[in-house]
Scaffold this motif. Sequence first.
Motif, short mmCIF file in Angstrom:
data_model
loop_
_atom_site.label_atom_id
_atom_site.label_comp_id
_atom_site.label_asym_id
_atom_site.label_seq_id
_atom_site.Cartn_x
_atom_site.Cartn_y
_atom_site.Cartn_z
N LYS A 1 0.84 -1.20 0.00
CA LYS A 1 0.00 0.00 0.00
C LYS A 1 0.88 1.25 0.00
O LYS A 1 0.42 2.34 0.31
CB LYS A 1 -0.94 -0.01 1.20
CG LYS A 1 -1.95 -1.16 1.12
CD LYS A 1 -2.93 -1.12 2.23
CE LYS A 1 -3.87 -2.31 2.09
NZ LYS A 1 -5.25 -1.94 2.16
N THR B 1 -6.01 3.27 4.11
CA THR B 1 -6.39 3.40 2.70
C THR B 1 -7.88 3.23 2.45
O THR B 1 -8.29 3.00 1.32
CB THR B 1 -5.63 2.35 1.86
OG1 THR B 1 -6.00 1.06 2.33
CG2 THR B 1 -4.14 2.55 1.96
N ASN C 1 1.05 3.54 3.15
CA ASN C 1 -0.18 4.14 3.65
C ASN C 1 -0.95 3.08 4.44
O ASN C 1 -1.42 2.09 3.88
CB ASN C 1 -1.03 4.65 2.48
CG ASN C 1 -2.25 5.41 2.93
OD1 ASN C 1 -2.68 5.31 4.08
ND2 ASN C 1 -2.83 6.17 2.02
N HIS D 1 -9.48 5.06 -0.55
CA HIS D 1 -8.89 4.91 -1.88
C HIS D 1 -9.65 3.86 -2.68
O HIS D 1 -9.65 2.68 -2.33
CB HIS D 1 -7.42 4.49 -1.79
CG HIS D 1 -6.53 5.56 -1.25
ND1 HIS D 1 -5.96 6.52 -2.04
CD2 HIS D 1 -6.12 5.82 0.01
CE1 HIS D 1 -5.23 7.32 -1.29
NE2 HIS D 1 -5.31 6.92 -0.04
#
Length: 190
Positions: free
Chosen positions: A27, A33, A30, A36
């Motif tokens: 990821k 997430t 991150n 996203h």
Amino acid sequence: MRNFFVCLMVSQGVPMFYMGDEYGHTKGGNNNTYCHDSYVNYFRWDKKEQYSDLQRFCCLMTKFRKECEGLGLEDFPTAERLQWHGHQPGKPDWSENSRFVAFSMKDERQGEIYVAFNTSHLPAVVELPERAGRRWEPVVDTGKPAPYDFLTDDLPDRALTIHQFSHFLNSNLYPMLSYSSVILVLRPDV
């Protein structure tokens, strides 16, 4: 990735990993997430096939953890059950320069397991704890290529693979490559 997965699976507590870790999904650093809607969160089926050896390893390590009663304890193991080691049994090196740690743990289902991590750039020959009438048998060695990184009972040439280390194992030793992890299980000496 295999070393980190071994470390996660032999740790006490509930192992936490993300969907896709079994094929090396990232990821990008991150850890939050949820918002996203992109490749960051998608399960990449094409990568799963590309990393089938890692997926096999992760599945086998997960199964091994489930089969070891000592790896899912509710309390931290005591000295009656857990023994720390360095390159020699019972002599852990806790100094900041040490790049090796190992432990053996009594397990009601497996008997006893030995886990070692060599984080050095140098290989090491490890002295295993002596157990009368028993011998150590390798199960996991991340220094080996797949499928020899996890020795299952149905692995072709399994006996030959273990025999290649018999001169070490008969002397209660095991060779570890740099940056590798191993798990050995105590078996009756036949």
